[in-house]
Design a protein around this motif. Structure first.
Motif, short mmCIF file in Angstrom:
data_model
loop_
_atom_site.label_atom_id
_atom_site.label_comp_id
_atom_site.label_asym_id
_atom_site.label_seq_id
_atom_site.Cartn_x
_atom_site.Cartn_y
_atom_site.Cartn_z
N VAL A 115 9.38 5.83 -21.36
CA VAL A 115 7.98 5.60 -20.96
C VAL A 115 7.05 6.53 -21.73
O VAL A 115 6.05 6.09 -22.32
CB VAL A 115 7.81 5.81 -19.44
CG1 VAL A 115 6.31 5.82 -19.07
CG2 VAL A 115 8.53 4.72 -18.66
N ILE A 116 7.37 7.81 -21.73
CA ILE A 116 6.50 8.78 -22.39
C ILE A 116 6.58 8.64 -23.91
O ILE A 116 5.59 8.86 -24.63
CB ILE A 116 6.84 10.22 -21.95
CG1 ILE A 116 5.61 11.13 -22.13
CG2 ILE A 116 8.02 10.78 -22.69
CD1 ILE A 116 4.51 10.87 -21.15
N ALA A 117 7.75 8.24 -24.43
CA ALA A 117 7.89 8.06 -25.88
C ALA A 117 6.99 6.92 -26.37
O ALA A 117 6.30 7.05 -27.39
CB ALA A 117 9.35 7.78 -26.24
N VAL A 118 6.99 5.81 -25.64
CA VAL A 118 6.13 4.68 -26.01
C VAL A 118 4.66 5.09 -25.91
O VAL A 118 3.85 4.78 -26.81
CB VAL A 118 6.41 3.46 -25.11
CG1 VAL A 118 5.35 2.38 -25.32
CG2 VAL A 118 7.79 2.91 -25.37
N PHE A 119 4.33 5.80 -24.84
CA PHE A 119 2.94 6.25 -24.68
C PHE A 119 2.52 7.15 -25.85
O PHE A 119 1.42 7.00 -26.40
CB PHE A 119 2.78 7.01 -23.37
CG PHE A 119 1.41 7.63 -23.23
CD1 PHE A 119 0.34 6.88 -22.80
CD2 PHE A 119 1.20 8.96 -23.56
CE1 PHE A 119 -0.93 7.43 -22.70
CE2 PHE A 119 -0.05 9.53 -23.46
CZ PHE A 119 -1.12 8.77 -23.03
N LEU A 120 3.40 8.07 -26.22
CA LEU A 120 3.05 9.00 -27.29
C LEU A 120 3.01 8.32 -28.65
O LEU A 120 2.24 8.74 -29.52
CB LEU A 120 4.04 10.17 -27.30
CG LEU A 120 3.75 11.20 -26.20
CD1 LEU A 120 4.92 12.15 -26.03
CD2 LEU A 120 2.49 11.98 -26.52
N MET A 121 3.80 7.29 -28.85
CA MET A 121 3.69 6.52 -30.08
C MET A 121 2.31 5.88 -30.19
O MET A 121 1.65 5.93 -31.24
CB MET A 121 4.78 5.45 -30.15
CG MET A 121 6.18 5.98 -30.42
SD MET A 121 7.43 4.67 -30.30
CE MET A 121 6.94 3.62 -31.68
N SER A 171 9.00 8.41 -31.88
CA SER A 171 9.60 7.10 -32.18
C SER A 171 11.12 7.21 -32.21
O SER A 171 11.83 6.23 -31.90
CB SER A 171 9.10 6.60 -33.54
OG SER A 171 7.70 6.44 -33.55
N ALA A 172 11.63 8.40 -32.57
CA ALA A 172 13.07 8.59 -32.68
C ALA A 172 13.77 8.49 -31.31
O ALA A 172 14.98 8.26 -31.26
CB ALA A 172 13.37 9.94 -33.32
N TYR A 173 13.02 8.64 -30.22
CA TYR A 173 13.63 8.46 -28.90
C TYR A 173 14.03 7.00 -28.70
O TYR A 173 14.99 6.70 -28.00
CB TYR A 173 12.66 8.87 -27.79
CG TYR A 173 12.60 10.36 -27.57
CD1 TYR A 173 13.53 11.00 -26.74
CD2 TYR A 173 11.63 11.14 -28.19
CE1 TYR A 173 13.49 12.37 -26.54
CE2 TYR A 173 11.58 12.52 -27.99
CZ TYR A 173 12.51 13.13 -27.17
OH TYR A 173 12.47 14.48 -26.97
N ILE A 174 13.30 6.10 -29.32
CA ILE A 174 13.58 4.67 -29.20
C ILE A 174 14.41 4.19 -30.39
O ILE A 174 15.31 3.36 -30.24
CB ILE A 174 12.26 3.88 -29.11
CG1 ILE A 174 11.47 4.35 -27.87
CG2 ILE A 174 12.53 2.37 -29.01
CD1 ILE A 174 10.09 3.75 -27.77
N PHE A 175 14.07 4.72 -31.58
CA PHE A 175 14.79 4.36 -32.81
C PHE A 175 15.39 5.63 -33.40
O PHE A 175 14.75 6.30 -34.22
CB PHE A 175 13.84 3.69 -33.81
CG PHE A 175 13.04 2.56 -33.23
CD1 PHE A 175 13.63 1.34 -32.96
CD2 PHE A 175 11.68 2.74 -32.94
CE1 PHE A 175 12.89 0.29 -32.43
CE2 PHE A 175 10.94 1.70 -32.41
CZ PHE A 175 11.54 0.47 -32.14
N VAL A 192 6.68 19.26 -22.24
CA VAL A 192 6.45 19.28 -20.79
C VAL A 192 6.22 17.86 -20.28
O VAL A 192 6.72 17.48 -19.21
CB VAL A 192 5.23 20.17 -20.46
CG1 VAL A 192 5.01 20.21 -18.96
CG2 VAL A 192 5.43 21.57 -21.01
N GLY A 193 5.47 17.07 -21.01
CA GLY A 193 5.19 15.70 -20.58
C GLY A 193 6.45 14.88 -20.42
O GLY A 193 6.56 14.05 -19.51
N MET A 194 7.42 15.11 -21.30
CA MET A 194 8.68 14.38 -21.23
C MET A 194 9.45 14.75 -19.96
O MET A 194 9.99 13.87 -19.26
CB MET A 194 9.53 14.71 -22.47
CG MET A 194 10.71 13.80 -22.70
SD MET A 194 10.22 12.19 -23.33
CE MET A 194 9.75 12.59 -25.03
#
Length: 477
Positions: A322-328, A128-132, A306-308
């Motif tokens: 994209v991956i941050a939202v998916f992982l959230m 979540s910290a990638y976005i916030f 790795v996914g990032m």
């Protein structure tokens, strides 16, 4: 309660028993959703450093998947024999004795389930910290000497508490979140794989990676170090710690057997379908990694994400978001499945007099509310401790031992209780269950020999359950 009021009597009766309201789709989504968290996007880095080659990276995931599938189809027999809340705790108690069942339940509460809830919760905060950015673990909200509380820890506690509250409202609310989010993340994960193959896969990267073939060596991203003749077993076992945890929690559906429609059919079938979906997805995801990233990029991914890195190759600068939202979404749904199912084990233990007696109650919505909140409390403590990751590493040995014992229980029950109805019998019995027992035992022994730091603390946690068992037993008497 007025004993002459039939409405109140019916309400009290309904709240004292679980309601069978989960169908096959719901059960399958609990299996798959509890398995898919953030591990598939992280642990391949450590595996690559341990094995050094493209071939062995896929072999580790393939072995993990086959072991998981074998265990899942074997558990189907037990779930059909004992279709009630508690799952693996019940199976071990019935196959062996109450002490063995309690030791599993003790470890489950102390670390296995609550530690997983904490780890997934903090993973949710980190992504979540990638976005916030203010949710970062670097944002320290409280600093009192050795004790610090970060925004990530607080966010994880709030998320766990919110999901716990939702699940106290009834199984319908929990299952809706689980089914919807799991379908979203399965579709999104397959979308990531397809986009990876179509937008970013390069033949030269794939061929360069496969020049390593099926060699086995330690790899730091730059240089390689071959293993001695015996150390390779330890390397394989250590590599599988991450993949096994990424594929774990498939048995969560057995804990809520008392709330599944036609449990004698749907639990076994959901175990097979859920683990098959996740196993295939994980394997294809790693094939995609090898098509998009070099082994060096996989092994040296920042914070092992790795996914990032793959998402950045596929989608460019927006890939991180994209991956941050998916992982959230993924971690949120994963924690919901863990929270929903875990409380049923403590409820079953309390019904047997082997846990706090207040936990052996269902609220007016037909769910074990007090079990949910005590699970929330301990998971929150583990979030604050910051030690949940180490604890999870410690108990992988114990987790394997309990899986092995449970499958041995199938053989034992066939001998000691042949009269019990078996609507479903373990697929491939006795060959497949034996293969699992032997394979998991080899991994466990290798961990015990080569990675005692993984095994001995886990054994201590399990053994601490022995005095706890006799303490609860004394109170029961």
């Amino acid at each position: 309660m007025n004993p002459e009021n039939p409405v109140e009597m019916a309400s009290e009766q309904n709240s004292s028993t679980f309601k069978r309201s989960l169908g096959l789709l719901d059960a399958t989504m609990i299996v798959a959703g509890s398995m898919i968290g953030s591990g598939i996007f992280i642990v391949s880095a450590d595996i690559t450093r341990n094995v050094g080659s493209a071939g062995w990276l896929l072999v580790i995931w393939l072995i993990t998947g086959l072991l998981t599938l074998t265990a899942a189809v074997s558990y189907g027999e037990l779930s059909a024999m004992f279709p009630k809340a508690g799952g693996q705790y019940i199976y071990l108690k019935e196959a062996f004795n109450p002490l063995v069942g309690f030791l599993y339940g003790w470890s489950f509460f102390a670390v296995i389930q609550t530690g997983s809830i904490a780890a997934v919760g903090v993973a949710f905060s980190k992504f979540s910290a990638y976005i916030f950015p203010f949710l970062s673990e670097k944002n320290i909200l409280l600093d009192v000497g050795l004790f610090k509380v970060s925004a990530a820890q607080l966010t994880s506690i709030l998320m766990v508490s919110f999901l716990t509250y939702i699940n106290t409202r009834g199984v319908k609310e929990g299952k809706t979140i689980q089914t919807v989010l799991t379908l979203i993340k399965i579709i999104a994960l397959f979308g990531l794989i397809i986009f990876g193959f179509t937008l970013a896969a390069k033949k030269e990267i794939w061929e360069a990676n496969w020049q390593t073939g099926f060699s086995l060596f330690q790899f730091d991203g730059i240089s390689s170090l071959p293993y001695s003749n015996m150390a390779f077993m330890g390397a394989i076992a250590a590599s599988m710690v991450g993949s096994l945890f990424s594929s774990d929690s498939w048995n969560n559906v057995t804990f809520i057997a008392g709330e599944i429609k036609r449990p004698e059919r749907n639990i076994g079938l959901s175990l097979f379908l859920g683990t098959l979906i996740v196993t295939a997805t994980y394997f294809l995801c790693n094939v995609m990694y090898l098509s998009v990233l070099s082994l060096h990029e996989i092994a040296t991914a920042e914070n092992d994400r790795v996914g990032m890195v793959a998402s950045q190759h596929i989608f460019g600068e927006i890939g991180t978001m994209v991956i941050a939202v998916f992982l959230m979404i993924s971690t949120f749904g994963c924690d919901n499945g863990l929270i929903l199912s875990g409380a049923r084990v403590y409820y079953s233990m309390a019904k047997d007099g082997l846990f706090f007696k207040q936990v052996a109650q269902l609220n007016k919505n037909g769910v074990p509310e007090k079990a949910l909140w005590i699970q929330c409390f301990w998971a929150s403590v583990l979030c604050l401790s910051g030690r949940y990751g180490e604890l999870l590493d410690y108990v992988i040995f114990a987790v394997l031992i309990f899986y092995i014992l449970t499958i041995i229980g199938i053989f034992r029950l066939r001998i000691t209780r042949p009269d019990l109805p078996r609507p479903y019998k373990a697929f491939g019995y006795p060959i497949l269950p034996l293969i699992y027992i032997v394979s998991a035992s080899i991994i466990s022994i290798s961990l015990l020999i080569y990675k005692p730091s993984y095994t001995l603390p886990g054994l201590i946690i399990v053994l601490l359950g022995i005095p706890a068992y006799y303490l609860f037993l004394g109170k029961k008497k």
